[in-house]
Design a protein around this motif. Structure first.
Motif, PDB file in Angstrom:
ATOM      1  N   PHE A  41     -10.491   0.446  16.224  1.00 31.82           N
ATOM      2  CA  PHE A  41     -10.780  -0.589  17.213  1.00 31.82           C
ATOM      3  C   PHE A  41     -12.235  -0.651  17.659  1.00 31.82           C
ATOM      4  O   PHE A  41     -12.642  -1.618  18.282  1.00 31.82           O
ATOM      5  CB  PHE A  41      -9.869  -0.437  18.427  1.00 31.82           C
ATOM      6  CG  PHE A  41      -8.432  -0.747  18.118  1.00 31.82           C
ATOM      7  CD1 PHE A  41      -8.071  -1.954  17.542  1.00 31.82           C
ATOM      8  CD2 PHE A  41      -7.440   0.173  18.380  1.00 31.82           C
ATOM      9  CE1 PHE A  41      -6.756  -2.241  17.245  1.00 31.82           C
ATOM     10  CE2 PHE A  41      -6.116  -0.090  18.091  1.00 31.82           C
ATOM     11  CZ  PHE A  41      -5.777  -1.309  17.515  1.00 31.82           C
ATOM     12  N   THR A  42     -13.041   0.375  17.340  1.00 30.29           N
ATOM     13  CA  THR A  42     -14.451   0.339  17.739  1.00 30.29           C
ATOM     14  C   THR A  42     -15.380  -0.019  16.592  1.00 30.29           C
ATOM     15  O   THR A  42     -16.590   0.114  16.716  1.00 30.29           O
ATOM     16  CB  THR A  42     -14.908   1.690  18.333  1.00 30.29           C
ATOM     17  OG1 THR A  42     -14.724   2.707  17.344  1.00 30.29           O
ATOM     18  CG2 THR A  42     -14.163   2.024  19.596  1.00 30.29           C
ATOM     19  N   GLY A  43     -14.833  -0.454  15.492  1.00 28.10           N
ATOM     20  CA  GLY A  43     -15.676  -0.880  14.392  1.00 28.10           C
ATOM     21  C   GLY A  43     -15.903   0.200  13.352  1.00 28.10           C
ATOM     22  O   GLY A  43     -16.838   0.110  12.560  1.00 28.10           O
ATOM     23  N   ILE A  44     -15.107   1.214  13.338  1.00 23.50           N
ATOM     24  CA  ILE A  44     -15.026   2.294  12.354  1.00 23.50           C
ATOM     25  C   ILE A  44     -16.279   3.185  12.294  1.00 23.50           C
ATOM     26  O   ILE A  44     -16.197   4.373  12.489  1.00 23.50           O
ATOM     27  CB  ILE A  44     -14.659   1.760  10.955  1.00 23.50           C
ATOM     28  CG1 ILE A  44     -13.269   1.139  11.013  1.00 23.50           C
ATOM     29  CG2 ILE A  44     -14.702   2.854   9.915  1.00 23.50           C
ATOM     30  CD1 ILE A  44     -12.808   0.484   9.740  1.00 23.50           C
ATOM     31  N   PRO A  46     -19.108   3.911  14.175  1.00 22.96           N
ATOM     32  CA  PRO A  46     -19.613   4.805  15.219  1.00 22.96           C
ATOM     33  C   PRO A  46     -18.843   6.121  15.345  1.00 22.96           C
ATOM     34  O   PRO A  46     -19.453   7.187  15.430  1.00 22.96           O
ATOM     35  CB  PRO A  46     -19.476   3.979  16.506  1.00 22.96           C
ATOM     36  CG  PRO A  46     -19.445   2.566  16.058  1.00 22.96           C
ATOM     37  CD  PRO A  46     -18.811   2.585  14.703  1.00 22.96           C
ATOM     38  N   LEU A  47     -17.533   6.055  15.325  1.00 24.45           N
ATOM     39  CA  LEU A  47     -16.753   7.289  15.472  1.00 24.45           C
ATOM     40  C   LEU A  47     -16.735   8.121  14.197  1.00 24.45           C
ATOM     41  O   LEU A  47     -16.582   9.343  14.259  1.00 24.45           O
ATOM     42  CB  LEU A  47     -15.333   6.975  15.943  1.00 24.45           C
ATOM     43  CG  LEU A  47     -15.249   6.520  17.401  1.00 24.45           C
ATOM     44  CD1 LEU A  47     -13.813   6.202  17.793  1.00 24.45           C
ATOM     45  CD2 LEU A  47     -15.808   7.560  18.333  1.00 24.45           C
ATOM     46  N   ILE A  48     -16.908   7.491  13.047  1.00 25.62           N
ATOM     47  CA  ILE A  48     -17.001   8.267  11.809  1.00 25.62           C
ATOM     48  C   ILE A  48     -18.313   9.043  11.781  1.00 25.62           C
ATOM     49  O   ILE A  48     -18.343  10.213  11.399  1.00 25.62           O
ATOM     50  CB  ILE A  48     -16.847   7.355  10.570  1.00 25.62           C
ATOM     51  CG1 ILE A  48     -15.394   6.906  10.465  1.00 25.62           C
ATOM     52  CG2 ILE A  48     -17.283   8.080   9.304  1.00 25.62           C
ATOM     53  CD1 ILE A  48     -15.085   6.006   9.307  1.00 25.62           C
ATOM     54  N   ILE A  49     -19.398   8.398  12.210  1.00 25.98           N
ATOM     55  CA  ILE A  49     -20.683   9.089  12.288  1.00 25.98           C
ATOM     56  C   ILE A  49     -20.586  10.252  13.286  1.00 25.98           C
ATOM     57  O   ILE A  49     -21.064  11.362  13.019  1.00 25.98           O
ATOM     58  CB  ILE A  49     -21.812   8.111  12.694  1.00 25.98           C
ATOM     59  CG1 ILE A  49     -21.986   7.024  11.632  1.00 25.98           C
ATOM     60  CG2 ILE A  49     -23.115   8.853  12.945  1.00 25.98           C
ATOM     61  CD1 ILE A  49     -22.367   7.522  10.264  1.00 25.98           C
ATOM     62  N   LEU A  50     -19.951  10.008  14.439  1.00 23.84           N
ATOM     63  CA  LEU A  50     -19.769  11.057  15.440  1.00 23.84           C
ATOM     64  C   LEU A  50     -18.952  12.219  14.872  1.00 23.84           C
ATOM     65  O   LEU A  50     -19.268  13.385  15.111  1.00 23.84           O
ATOM     66  CB  LEU A  50     -19.092  10.478  16.680  1.00 23.84           C
ATOM     67  CG  LEU A  50     -18.846  11.428  17.831  1.00 23.84           C
ATOM     68  CD1 LEU A  50     -20.174  11.880  18.421  1.00 23.84           C
ATOM     69  CD2 LEU A  50     -18.018  10.755  18.897  1.00 23.84           C
ATOM     70  N   TYR A  51     -17.913  11.914  14.091  1.00 28.66           N
ATOM     71  CA  TYR A  51     -17.079  12.951  13.486  1.00 28.66           C
ATOM     72  C   TYR A  51     -17.892  13.792  12.510  1.00 28.66           C
ATOM     73  O   TYR A  51     -17.795  15.024  12.499  1.00 28.66           O
ATOM     74  CB  TYR A  51     -15.883  12.310  12.759  1.00 28.66           C
ATOM     75  CG  TYR A  51     -14.881  13.320  12.274  1.00 28.66           C
ATOM     76  CD1 TYR A  51     -13.797  13.674  13.064  1.00 28.66           C
ATOM     77  CD2 TYR A  51     -15.011  13.934  11.033  1.00 28.66           C
ATOM     78  CE1 TYR A  51     -12.873  14.614  12.628  1.00 28.66           C
ATOM     79  CE2 TYR A  51     -14.097  14.872  10.590  1.00 28.66           C
ATOM     80  CZ  TYR A  51     -13.030  15.202  11.391  1.00 28.66           C
ATOM     81  OH  TYR A  51     -12.123  16.133  10.962  1.00 28.66           O
ATOM     82  N   ILE A  52     -18.706  13.139  11.690  1.00 26.19           N
ATOM     83  CA  ILE A  52     -19.526  13.865  10.710  1.00 26.19           C
ATOM     84  C   ILE A  52     -20.518  14.786  11.412  1.00 26.19           C
ATOM     85  O   ILE A  52     -20.694  15.944  11.020  1.00 26.19           O
ATOM     86  CB  ILE A  52     -20.243  12.873   9.772  1.00 26.19           C
ATOM     87  CG1 ILE A  52     -19.219  12.174   8.884  1.00 26.19           C
ATOM     88  CG2 ILE A  52     -21.296  13.578   8.928  1.00 26.19           C
ATOM     89  CD1 ILE A  52     -19.759  11.003   8.099  1.00 26.19           C
ATOM     90  N   ILE A  53     -21.141  14.286  12.470  1.00 25.40           N
ATOM     91  CA  ILE A  53     -22.084  15.110  13.230  1.00 25.40           C
ATOM     92  C   ILE A  53     -21.360  16.307  13.845  1.00 25.40           C
ATOM     93  O   ILE A  53     -21.845  17.442  13.778  1.00 25.40           O
ATOM     94  CB  ILE A  53     -22.796  14.275  14.308  1.00 25.40           C
ATOM     95  CG1 ILE A  53     -23.725  13.254  13.643  1.00 25.40           C
ATOM     96  CG2 ILE A  53     -23.563  15.160  15.278  1.00 25.40           C
ATOM     97  CD1 ILE A  53     -24.279  12.211  14.583  1.00 25.40           C
TER      98      ILE A  53
END
Length: 61
Positions: A41-44, A46-53
């Motif tokens: 729901f947030t555009g995929i 941003p949270l994927i980048i946060l997860y990787i970090i």
């Protein structure tokens, strides 16, 4: 007792969300579902980048 935020041993991808669930004493499956829904729901990206970090920064258990 001093709690540390670490990756979970019961990991699906790298253990980040499971580790967060263990730290806050929340059901891992529930948090994974919430995280997956929030990612969609947030555009995929941003949270994927946060997860990787987080996967790179969080220490293993």
């Amino acid at each position: 007792m001093n709690k540390k935020l670490t990756k979970s041993n019961e990991r699906i991808i790298s253990g980040v969300v499971g580790g967060i669930a263990e730290y806050f004493n929340i059901d891992k499956t529930l948090l994974r579902v919430i995280y997956a829904a929030a990612t969609v729901f947030t555009g995929i990206f941003p949270l994927i980048i946060l997860y990787i970090i987080a996967a790179l920064i969080m220490p293993n258990n």
